[in-house]
Enzyme design. Structure first.
Site, short mmCIF file in Angstrom:
data_model
loop_
_atom_site.label_atom_id
_atom_site.label_comp_id
_atom_site.label_asym_id
_atom_site.label_seq_id
_atom_site.Cartn_x
_atom_site.Cartn_y
_atom_site.Cartn_z
N ASP A 182 0.83 -1.19 0.00
CA ASP A 182 0.00 0.00 0.00
C ASP A 182 0.87 1.26 0.00
O ASP A 182 2.09 1.19 0.19
CB ASP A 182 -0.90 -0.04 1.26
CG ASP A 182 -2.33 0.31 0.94
OD1 ASP A 182 -2.54 1.12 0.02
OD2 ASP A 182 -3.24 -0.20 1.63
N ASP A 237 -10.24 2.93 -3.87
CA ASP A 237 -10.88 1.67 -3.46
C ASP A 237 -12.27 1.51 -4.09
O ASP A 237 -13.02 2.47 -4.23
CB ASP A 237 -11.02 1.62 -1.93
CG ASP A 237 -9.66 1.45 -1.26
OD1 ASP A 237 -8.63 1.45 -1.96
OD2 ASP A 237 -9.64 1.33 -0.02
C1 GLA Z 1 -6.06 0.81 1.01
C2 GLA Z 1 -6.14 -0.24 -0.08
C3 GLA Z 1 -7.21 -1.26 0.27
C4 GLA Z 1 -6.93 -1.89 1.61
C5 GLA Z 1 -6.80 -0.82 2.65
C6 GLA Z 1 -6.33 -1.33 4.01
O1 GLA Z 1 -7.20 1.58 1.07
O2 GLA Z 1 -6.42 0.39 -1.30
O3 GLA Z 1 -7.31 -2.24 -0.74
O4 GLA Z 1 -5.73 -2.65 1.53
O5 GLA Z 1 -5.85 0.18 2.26
O6 GLA Z 1 -6.31 -0.30 4.93
#
Ligand code: GLA
Length: 539
Positions: A182, A237
């Site tokens: 991430d 996301d």
């Molecule tokens: C980010 C990523 C997600 C997930 C979250 C975890 O938002 O894009 O897919 O892994 O972090 O906190």
């Protein structure tokens, strides 16, 4: 992370006349030119080869399951991952090619006083290596999560910043096969340098892993990430944990589509883990989203609760004819041909046998009928084509000129067009185990054997897998026996003269897809061998 995001640099590069799925070197040269023009921080000493050319991983989009979309951080723990892994096997998903599974952000590890990562044993009582071994024994691959910044997104876990090499060594020690990294809490870090360093650290750790970059499109990863990893998130996301959002998923699909030319074997645009089967979606919406992910050659990481999915969802996720489009060895990402706001035609995805994948998505309110003319797809009107409906699993034709499709609200027609009345499925490789464990207690020399059996769920027989001799140490012998779609790796260890101790090998084998001659993703498995006491030499 950004709420919504538009891939500006993608349009710039599309304008420079590249054909889709261009070879990596061509893409990189063009990307450097674009980078100079758009101030993307690309340096000239970026590796000139695709990362996957070395490790042979993810030459088709990775398939598996990840917890974030439905669960978020809680209740991620070892029990949950084990239960989902069992459901992945019993639902038929493993047999359809899904393999990578493991925790996303949760409470997996902390950093100890010595600077090294230590697993959270309260949540993962077998340890992170123990969970990995369990998954490998089931014939699954182990996925783990971390962050390139100082902490993970919720700050629950330490990030890799300043600990890149030791953390990647820990992940290798836990036997991860896939690491999602991430981009939270990374203020002031150079994105290209950071991920490039992490790629190097993975290499230095000595265990090939799928490197999944997760910067949500920050830093235009499609321009450079193929040199340091295998897949990169292109957008924010897809949902807040727990509930799918149809409109948002579609926006993500349409944004990801614009980046089609950057995808190819071993380097994939990732429009996020799937929401298929999550609360908030109808069966038609699930079918449409799955079709879109397959047409876009997206990684197929399921994000629903596999323990409680209904038959319709399982049927969608395991439809091998749709998966065949995603896992096609040419690795071309399909794209939108036209979109009138209600109906969109998606194509531009030639498949390994000369056929074409086509998708008609309908976002209107009432059933729609449309005629799709062959000429809209770059074909000749006179072409006589058989049409396979990948959801109804029926074939019609041959048709000349075009075909009429009828699609309900939020649904998609997912089709394959071919001059032949034959729709082969490319290789989908499934293993009975990825871990052979052997133990010798005798002081006199003996030979012990364990097998790994891999089955091709596609429609062709493969040549025997070629074992990479560099991956086989002197104490191990590997022989491959082929029988139809199934091949068995027989691993034999001879204990003569070995000292007491633990031995480990990671065997690599390679193969090609028989129609195109393209390499298949390399196959890796682990052999553990324990010698309980020093063994005499052979007489
Ligand atoms: C980010 C990523 C997600 C997930 C979250 C975890 O938002 O894009 O897919 O892994 O972090 O906190």
């Amino acid at each position: 992370m950004p709420e919504e995001w538009t891939p500006v640099a993608g349009r710039v590069l599309r304008g420079c006349g590249l054909s889709f799925a261009a070879p990596f070197a061509v893409l990189l040269a063009a990307a450097l030119a674009v980078a100079a023009a758009t101030q993307v921080p690309l340096s000239k000493d970026m590796p000139q080869r695709a990362h996957a050319e070395v490790d042979g991983l993810a030459l088709t989009p990775p398939m598996g399951w990840y917890p974030w979309n439905v669960f978020g951080e809680e209740p991620q723990n070892e029990t949950l991952i084990r239960e989902i892994a069992a459901a992945l096997v019993s639902s038929g998903m493993k047999d359809a090619g899904y393999a990578y599974i493991g925790p996303d952000e949760g409470m997996c590890f902390e950093r100890g006083r010595d600077g090294r990562l230590a697993p959270n044993l309260a949540r993962y009582p077998s340890g992170l290596r123990g969970l990995g071994d369990h998954l490998h024994r089931l014939g699954l691959k182990y996925a783990l999560y971390t962050d390139a910044g100082s902490r993970t997104c919720s700050t629950a876990m330490p990030g890799t910043k300043g600990h890149e090499y030791e953390d990647m060594r820990s992940f290798a020690g836990w036997r991860a096969d896939y690491i999602k990294i991430d981009w939270c809490n990374s203020q002031g870090q150079d994105i290209v340098q950071t991920y490039a360093e992490l790629g190097k650290a993975q290499r230095a750790a000595g265990r090939p892993v799928v490197h999944s970059l997760c910067s949500w499109g920050d830093g235009y990863p499609w321009l450079w990430a193929g040199a340091v990893g295998h897949m990169w998130r292109t957008t924010a996301d897809i949902c807040a944990p727990g509930r799918a959002d149809w409109a948002r998923a579609l926006r993500i699909a349409f944004a990801n589509e614009k980046l089609a030319e950057f995808a190819g074997p071993g380097r994939w645009n990732d429009p996020d883990m799937m929401v298929v089967g999550m609360p908030g979606l109808s069966e038609a919406q699930n079918r449409s989203l799955f079709s879109l992910w397959c047409l876009m050659a997206a990684p197929l990481m399921a994000g629903n609760d596999l323990r409680s999915m209904d038959r319709a969802t399982a049927g969608i996720l395991t439809n091998l004819e749709a998966i065949a489009v995603d896992q096609d060895p040419l690795g071309v990402q399909g794209r939108v041909v036209w979109n009138d706001g209600n109906v969109s035609l998606w194509a531009g995805k030639p498949l390994f046998d000369g056929s074409l994948a086509v998708l008609v998505l309908y976002q209107g309110k009432h059933r729609a009928e449309r005629t799709i003319a062959w000429e809209e797809l770059g074909l000749k009107a006179a072409d006589e084509l058989y049409v396979r409906d990948l959801w109804a699993q029926t074939t019609s034709g041959p048709h000349a000129g075009g075909i009429k499709v009828s699609v309900g609200p939020d649904d998609a027609a997912f089709l394959r067009l071919s001059k032949k009345n034959d729709f082969p499925v490319p290789p989908i490789i499934v293993a009975d185990t990825y871990l052979v464990s052997l133990r010798s207690t005798a002081a006199r020399p003996e030979a012990l054997a364990g097998t790994v059996t891999v089955t091709n769920k596609g429609t062709s027989d493969l040549a025997p897998w070629r074992v990479d001799a560099r991956s086989v140490p002197s104490w191990l012998r590997v022989e491959v026996a082929a029988s139809g779609r199934t091949q068995t790796f027989r691993n034999t260890v001879s204990t003569a003269g070995l000292k007491k101790g633990a031995y480990h090998a990671q065997v690599r084998a390679d193969n090609v897809e028989p129609v195109t001659g393209r390499p298949l993703s390399a196959l890796y498995y682990d052999v553990d061998f324990e010698v309980v006491r020093n063994v005499r030499r052979a007489p």
